[in-house]
Design an enzyme around this catalytic site. Structure first.
Site, PDB file in Angstrom:
ATOM      1  CG  HIS A 162      -9.156  -4.520  -1.860  1.00 47.41           C
ATOM      2  ND1 HIS A 162      -8.731  -5.647  -2.526  1.00 47.41           N
ATOM      3  CD2 HIS A 162      -8.120  -3.639  -1.919  1.00 47.41           C
ATOM      4  CE1 HIS A 162      -7.504  -5.459  -2.981  1.00 47.41           C
ATOM      5  NE2 HIS A 162      -7.107  -4.244  -2.622  1.00 47.41           N
TER       6      HIS A 162
ATOM      7  CD  GLU B  59       1.024  -3.017   2.175  1.00 45.51           C
ATOM      8  OE1 GLU B  59       1.987  -3.763   1.867  1.00 45.51           O
ATOM      9  OE2 GLU B  59       0.254  -2.534   1.334  1.00 45.51           O
TER      10      GLU B  59
END
Lengths: 320, 326, 428
Positions: free
Chosen positions: A127, A58
């Protein structure tokens, strides 16, 4: 008008912008496949050079978006989950948000960081977040949060064409939602809220998925209160004027925010309304946000994230 | 690459100018003229100067923090005037007085250098990806220290660059100590160039005090990158003559650095080494060398006058203009 | 060492003040500069700020009077010092009061409980939403009379709107008149009381002052007429020039201007008895009586003072009076702006055309006051012909201890000349 699902609208926006401007490219983990269907199939049309499957990195994905945007490209970095922004915070919050400014306005950084937000899927703390405030406290970034397929497409196209770094948050609870989406090219200007439902008694500001519940609560309470529901669509720039016009009419304000309550968007908006329209308030502003805990995994989630009953209770409370 | 006489003189001149401006920066900081802080380049000028002097104008550099990018920008042919005016907070600076120590001069490939050590890698990969996509043959040269090499960002970025054969050259300025921690206590192997092998990148270790050795190695790596063969790694063993930053004690693990070790390092001063070599080879005469030094001092004096005459910015409207683009 | 909170001297003539309300409770920590106390003089209410930080020890409670300079509270540096002070002299009654009173008022806000509030007029403890407050202010409503139906008795916008719909009067007065048997209000001497206005604040000050004025001086009123035909013409032409002048000149303004000149020529009228002497003032400070806004049953009276009226232009006088009136009506007027006058003008003409005669009461310690009435068309005989002229009645009350008929007549003649021939005002 034809109907598309939210995820299809996102996909179509990407396709149209990739078609329109060769400087646009997409980078992220598995974007050729598409974790949420939002990018699925694009590789067949635009090839792997522009639909770039990246390693699980990322930080580098975000860094690539920053670097390439400085040289005139319009990268869309797919970070998958908004929670993962913490992994590439330097790149998003210190580089993308601030380098134009630090360089005296010499540079433009036209990149998009797209990621899904939201809970209600029992996915746990890493999440499920909805980190609006993380983005909002970084001047230099813009923040779009569409709540239906029409906006999902129009706002993403605007985000890609914007000459600034834009964080584009799509909500996982809305992916399968269908709605009318025109076939012709259209964009939605940033900083224009939309009144989803008109009312006279109480204003409910509800970004992203929260709009769903605002409408549901308005419907449920319609015999008692006339509820006006406003979707800001972009939180930066924020269309405060539309909200103020409504608050001046109703005198009552409830703010829904799926992000953690403390120092959140709701707190910020409430303060701005107090600064601009104090004398128009007929009751203290109420907010319904995620409680000040991490988001637990499993069924305990419901005790932390906003629930529809809380929305109704908040409306009743400001109208008491 | 075959260096002509004028190349060697240019290299020497850049080295001398870097030393002169670096010393001036230390002086100006003490006078309160240079704002914030300063991390001198002294002893570590050769990697930046050698690695940048022969780049194309449109090649992109990510400067290392030593000398706050002076060796790299001087090597790149960017006048230190606008950069140092910026560092002194003046409205005439490259970023209008908004950037501080951020080195920026987009026309000649200086696109910025961040304050978070190790954030150079991912952004450099982004520049390199853009360079590959635009097909103009640009190369990105990312300079970083032994400290930066300890960041996890390295691995993500190096992997991606190698995987996609991006035109980037990683130049590690290993001066043996990251602020207060010696590299032998921060990395288990002798050479940081080992960091390249995991990604199948060619790597070379050079004498970082020999500006020509650096220039040759980086030039070869840049040519390779320009040909589309992907990234490579150049480790320059260099030195730091003084403390990490002005105002920091010159210590490792809480104890003063060994003065004998510093004396040892100073015997291999990159400016002096190159000067004697050029005199020996007859490329320069003593008079030439003296003239180059005088010219560097004159440039410093002119820069200082320019900065002194420049106003501080005082337009809050600048904040809005700089924050978002149209 | 504890710091004293004393009654400040707000004006030259101020001698005492009444504690209206403490803004903090006994034992509260007070920051330097924090408003801690509201006091009331005859003329104004004033917030007293703490001169130091400390824990508050209240010596005098609401309703008590204290002399200028007298300590009404102490600020202790520490909790220990506070305890010592409390042991030495217990806190005054009601020291913890204001917020307790507010709590009970807000749970059951009714005209009765609101009337019991300290100071009568303060609405700061009533819970009211900002939107409701805005409307109440726009309509000049006393929010103490509005029933709050929100949480904790908070007055909502809807409550104010309902109140307005009902004529803006308290619900109790809307009800049909109950018979004597069912009257649950106050009865005094067999008469039912509609409302009870406390003789406090401005009402109290006026009552006390008027009575004292008549008691201490020998007042005599002379009445007569001025021919104001030219004055009316002059004023009309000035009104037409309002845009250029920036102000609308009133008769009062012109009269103050004329009076300043007449007083300059007749110093005896501009005087006071101080001790056993009559002091003739060099300074000419003309007071102008101003009627304040109507509240339920009453309108207050205050005299604002145009300082050095003889040195001011007509426009300056006009601006000064308008400014002082606004301040007085908004409750922002300072004590020095309502004291120190040397002569007073009372224009009863403002109440309507028919008001021609009055017997003004001298504003102590001045020696005279001029009342003027509305200007009316009157038939008068000029050179044997009956003609219509604009006539202004005047009523000069003067203190016969100081002023005899002769000087009073001369003063009136001088003034009358300026009124009937205002072009003389051009002559210095």
């Amino acid at each position: 008008m034809r109907e598309l699902m939210y995820l299809q609208a996102i996909n179509e926006a990407l396709a149209e912008e990739l078609e329109r401007d060769e400087k646009v490219f997409l980078i992220g983990e598995g974007v050729q496949t598409g974790t949420f269907g939002t990018t699925t199939g694009l590789v067949d049309r635009f090839g792997p050079e522009r639909i770039m499957d990246s390693p699980l990195s990322e930080t580098a994905i975000a860094g690539v978006a920053v670097g390439a945007s400085m040289l005139g490209y319009r990268p869309v970095a797919d970070l998958m989950f908004a929670d993962f922004m913490y992994v590439c915070a330097d790149e998003i919050f210190l580089k993308a948000a601030q380098w134009r400014f630090m360089h005296g306005g010499l540079q433009t950084l036209p990149c998009v960081f797209m990621a899904n937000i939201g809970a209600y899927r029992k996915l746990g703390n890493e999440h499920s977040q909805c980190p609006f405030s993380l983005v909002l406290r970084s001047p230099g970034l813009k923040l779009a949060a569409p709540s239906d397929p029409y906006d999902a497409k129009g706002l993403l196209k605007t985000a890609i064409r914007d000459n600034n770094p834009v964080v584009y948050f799509f909500h996982k609870g809305l992916l399968g939602m269908s709605g009318p989406v025109p076939e012709e090219d259209y964009t939605i200007p940033f900083g224009q809220a939309v009144v989803r439902r008109e009312g006279d008694d109480v204003t409910v500001v509800a970004p992203s998925f929260m709009g769903f519940w605002a409408i549901a609560a308005a419907e449920e309470l319609k015999d008692r209160f006339s509820v006006e529901v406003i979707d800001p669509r972009t939180l930066e720039p924020l269309d405060l004027d539309t909200i103020l016009v409504s608050v001046r009419k109703t005198g009552h304000l409830v703010i829904l925010d799926e992000d953690t309550e403390r120092c959140g968007f709701a707190a910020e908006l409430a303060m701005q309304v107090m600064e601009k329209a104090f004398d128009d308030l007929d009751a203290p502003i109420k907010r319904v946000c995620a409680a000040n805990y991490p988001i637990p995994g499993g069924v305990m989630e419901k005790y932390v994230i906003p629930q529809p009953e809380q929305v109704m209770a908040a409306i009743e409370e400001v109208m008491a | 690459m075959k260096f002509e006489k004028e190349d060697l003189v240019k290299l020497y001149r850049n080295l001398v100018r870097t030393r002169a401006f670096d010393e001036a920066a230390v002086r100006w900081l003490a006078q309160g003229k240079l704002l914030a802080f300063y991390h001198p380049a002294q002893g570590g000028e050769a990697p930046g100067v050698g690695g940048c002097t022969f780049l194309r104008d449109d090649d992109i550099v990510y400067p290392h923090l030593r000398g706050h990018g002076l060796p790299h920008m001087i090597g790149k042919g960017i006048s230190p005037k606008l950069y140092l005016a910026e560092h002194c907070g003046k409205a005439t600076g490259a970023a209008g007085g908004m950037g501080g120590f951020h080195s920026v001069f987009p026309e000649k490939g200086a696109l910025g250098a961040g304050g978070t050590i190790g954030s150079c890698f991912p952004v450099s990969v982004g520049w390199a990806l853009a360079a590959k996509k635009n097909g103009r043959g640009q190369v990105v040269v990312c300079f970083f220290g032994d400290g930066s090499a300890n960041r996890g960002t390295w691995h993500e970025a190096a992997n991606m660059a190698a995987l996609w054969k991006l035109p980037v050259v990683w130049v590690c300025e290993n001066n043996g100590v990251a602020q207060f921690v010696p590299i032998e206590d921060a990395y288990p192997l002798e050479d940081l160039s080992n960091l390249a092998s995991a990604f199948g990148m060619p790597a070379v270790v050079v004498d970082g005090q020999d500006v020509m050795a650096v220039a040759e190695a980086v030039t070869a790596a840049v040519e390779r990158a320009r040909e589309g063969k992907g990234p490579s790694f150049v480790e320059c063993k260099t030195a730091r003559f003084g403390p990490h930053g002005i105002g920091n004690p010159d210590k490792v693990h809480g104890k003063d650095r060994d003065p004998r070790q510093i004396e040892e390092l100073k015997r291999r001063d990159p400016v002096a080494l190159f000067r004697s070599r050029l005199l020996e080879q007859g490329v320069l005469t003593e008079e030439d060398a003296e003239r180059i030094s005088r010219e560097a001092e004159a440039e410093v004096a002119e820069t200082e006058a320019f900065i002194d005459q420049s106003p501080f910015p005082d337009d809050p409207g600048m904040l809005d203009r700089a924050l978002y683009a149209e | 060492m504890a710091t004293e909170i004393v009654i400040p001297k707000l004006g030259m003539t101020m001698e005492k003040a009444k504690v209206v309300e403490w803004s903090a409770q006994e034992g509260d920590w007070i920051e330097e500069g924090q408003a801690v106390l509201v006091i009331e003089t005859e003329k104004v209410t004033h917030e007293v700020e703490a001169l130091a930080s400390g824990f508050l020890h209240i010596l005098l409670g609401p309703g008590t009077e204290a002399a200028v300079g007298e300590a009404v509270g102490l600020l202790a540096e520490s909790k220990e010092e506070l305890s010592a002070l409390q042991a030495e002299r217990p806190a005054a009654e009601g020291a913890g009061g204001p917020s307790e009173a507010a709590a009970s008022a807000s749970t059951k806000p009714s005209p009765e409980s609101a009337g019991a509030k300290p100071g009568g007029g303060s609405d700061r403890k009533i819970k009211i939403s900002p939107a409701a407050r805005k409307i109440a202010r726009a309509h000049n409503l006393d929010i103490a009379l509005i029933q709050g139906t929100g949480p904790g008795g908070r007055i909502k916008k809807e409550d104010v709107e309902k109140f307005l719909e009902q004529g803006g009067k308290p619900a109790a007065t809307e009800a049909p008149v109950p018979s004597e048997d069912t009257w649950d209000g106050e009865v005094v001497d067999g008469k039912r009381v509609k409302a009870s206005l406390p003789l406090a604040g401005i009402r109290g000050a006026v009552a006390e002052h008027m009575h004292r004025s008549l008691a201490v001086s020998a007042q005599l009123t002379t009445m007569g007429e001025f021919d104001a035909t030219e004055l009316v013409r002059l004023r009309q032409s000035l009104v037409e020039k309002e845009a250029e002048l920036g102000v609308r000149i009133s008769y009062t303004d012109i009269m103050v201007y004329a009076l300043a000149r007449a007083l300059k020529k007749n110093p005896i009228i501009n005087s006071s008895i101080v001790g056993d002497a009559v002091k003739l003032w060099e300074d000419i400070h003309i007071g102008v009586a101003v009627s304040l806004q109507w509240e339920e049953y009453d309108a207050g009276l205050i005299v604002v003072v145009v300082k050095h009226a003889d040195r001011k232009s007509l426009v300056e006088i006009s601006r000064a009076i308008k400014d002082l009136k606004t301040k007085a009506r908004e409750g922002r007027i300072g004590l020095d702006e309502v004291t120190g006058g040397t002569f007073t003008l009372s224009n009863v003409g403002v109440f309507g055309q028919g008001y021609t005669f009055s017997t003004p009461v001298i504003n102590q310690p001045e020696s005279a006051i001029l009342g003027i009435g509305g200007i009316l068309d009157r038939p008068v005989v000029v050179e044997g012909e009956i003609v219509v002229r604009k006539i202004m009645n005047f009523n000069l009350t003067f203190d016969h201890r100081v002023i005899n008929g002769g000087p009073a007549g001369k003063f009136l003649n001088d003034l009358g000349e300026l009124v009937s021939n205002p072009y003389l005002l051009l002559v210095p």
